[in-house]
Enzyme design. Sequence first.
Site, PDB file in Angstrom:
ATOM      1  N   CYS A 172     -40.935 -78.415  -0.370  1.00 29.21           N
ATOM      2  CA  CYS A 172     -42.344 -78.706  -0.070  1.00 29.21           C
ATOM      3  C   CYS A 172     -43.338 -77.895  -0.890  1.00 29.21           C
ATOM      4  O   CYS A 172     -44.540 -78.155  -0.832  1.00 29.21           O
ATOM      5  CB  CYS A 172     -42.632 -78.501   1.415  1.00 29.21           C
ATOM      6  SG  CYS A 172     -42.814 -76.760   1.881  1.00 29.21           S
ATOM      7  N   CYS A 206     -40.793 -72.986  -2.002  1.00 30.67           N
ATOM      8  CA  CYS A 206     -39.818 -73.892  -1.407  1.00 30.67           C
ATOM      9  C   CYS A 206     -39.622 -75.094  -2.322  1.00 30.67           C
ATOM     10  O   CYS A 206     -40.587 -75.743  -2.713  1.00 30.67           O
ATOM     11  CB  CYS A 206     -40.328 -74.340  -0.037  1.00 30.67           C
ATOM     12  SG  CYS A 206     -39.306 -75.597   0.741  1.00 30.67           S
ATOM     13  N   CYS A 262     -31.148 -63.322   2.147  1.00 36.40           N
ATOM     14  CA  CYS A 262     -30.136 -63.829   1.227  1.00 36.40           C
ATOM     15  C   CYS A 262     -30.401 -65.333   1.077  1.00 36.40           C
ATOM     16  O   CYS A 262     -30.104 -66.107   1.980  1.00 36.40           O
ATOM     17  CB  CYS A 262     -28.763 -63.548   1.838  1.00 36.40           C
ATOM     18  SG  CYS A 262     -27.395 -64.095   0.842  1.00 36.40           S
ATOM     19  N   CYS A 274     -41.819 -76.797   6.166  1.00 33.98           N
ATOM     20  CA  CYS A 274     -41.077 -78.066   6.203  1.00 33.98           C
ATOM     21  C   CYS A 274     -39.739 -77.956   6.937  1.00 33.98           C
ATOM     22  O   CYS A 274     -39.058 -78.962   7.101  1.00 33.98           O
ATOM     23  CB  CYS A 274     -40.863 -78.613   4.791  1.00 33.98           C
ATOM     24  SG  CYS A 274     -39.652 -77.720   3.819  1.00 33.98           S
ATOM     25  N   CYS A 305     -37.907 -72.581   5.777  1.00 32.75           N
ATOM     26  CA  CYS A 305     -39.299 -72.700   5.357  1.00 32.75           C
ATOM     27  C   CYS A 305     -40.128 -73.079   6.587  1.00 32.75           C
ATOM     28  O   CYS A 305     -39.822 -74.040   7.274  1.00 32.75           O
ATOM     29  CB  CYS A 305     -39.417 -73.773   4.289  1.00 32.75           C
ATOM     30  SG  CYS A 305     -41.126 -74.181   3.874  1.00 32.75           S
TER      31      CYS A 305
END
Length: 135
Positions: free
Chosen positions: A51, A48, A122, A100, A97
Amino acid sequence: MSYDVEKPDEQWRAELNPAEYAVLRQAATEPAFTGEYTDTKTQGVYSCRACGAELFTSETKFESHCGWPSFYDPKDTDAVELVEDRSHGMVRTEVRCARCGSHLGHVFAGEGYPTPTDQRYCINSISLRLTPQEG
Ligand SMILES: [Zn+2]
């Protein structure tokens, strides 16, 4: 839902560039075929960009020709959060995510891609950061 990593909006704005902020925190979509990882075949782990949580690996990345990086499975099931998204007059499943809450993209199922899960995560390139495998 609360997340392990939560920051005030102004902090996200300061830490992310405007394009990253628009996608990760405002659920925008980067234009197709423009993201840096669309055709990437490098072995490694995708984390991510907000984060640093590990989300996807090159093992499950496949060529969907849809214009965005596509994966058939997350690195761990609980690395991502799936949320029903009824924006833009469609019912889609948003992928966030799980650490976060940042927007990553959408997941689609039953499209007939020859992958083990018949799912296509996607994901916006700009939501991810690739750490190439060493050696
Ligand atoms: Zn995150």
